[in-house]
Design a protein around this motif. Structure first.
Motif: not given
Length: 123
Positions: A44-45, A105-112
């Motif tokens: 989701x992130x 989660x923060x890394x996933x959002x940044x990648x997104x």
């Protein structure tokens, strides 16, 4: 908020919540470690990051996908309850779960966001 937007959030939330349940049924937890909750929150992130980069502002599509669908898909409350439940029996695992969820989660959002911006600039 208009009635249309409220309905978009409700419909998106129903779909996102059903998706979360589906993943919860398919992905077994590893003992007491809530693998499914970690998976949906990280996915989701990532998707919210892509969405934020691709659809800035408050369009109807962003309200449906972001607030509704991904808001229903991800789950802070299950994360919090899972962390508290783990803490009782395994504080080190609970700490790892919290740090993994927040950090990844923060890394996933940044990648997104990066994926979303890359696709946007390629168009």
């Amino acid at each position: 908020m208009t009635t249309r937007r409220l309905l978009l959030v409700i419909l998106g939330g129903m779909l996102g919540t059903a998706g979360r349940l589906g993943i919860g049924l398919l992905v077994p937890d590893a003992g007491a470690f809530p693998v499914a909750t970690l998976a949906v929150n990280l996915l989701g992130a990532l998707l919210i990051g892509v969405l934020a980069a691709r659809l800035p502002g408050a369009s109807d599509l962003r309200v449906f996908l972001g607030t509704g669908m991904l808001g229903g898909f991800t789950t802070y409350s299950a994360f919090a309850v899972g962390a508290v439940g783990l803490w009782t029996d395994a504080p080190l695992i609970a700490t790892a779960y919290v740090l993994l969820t927040l950090g990844l989660g923060i890394i996933a959002a940044l990648v997104g966001v990066r994926i979303g911006r890359t696709r946007r600039s390629a168009e």
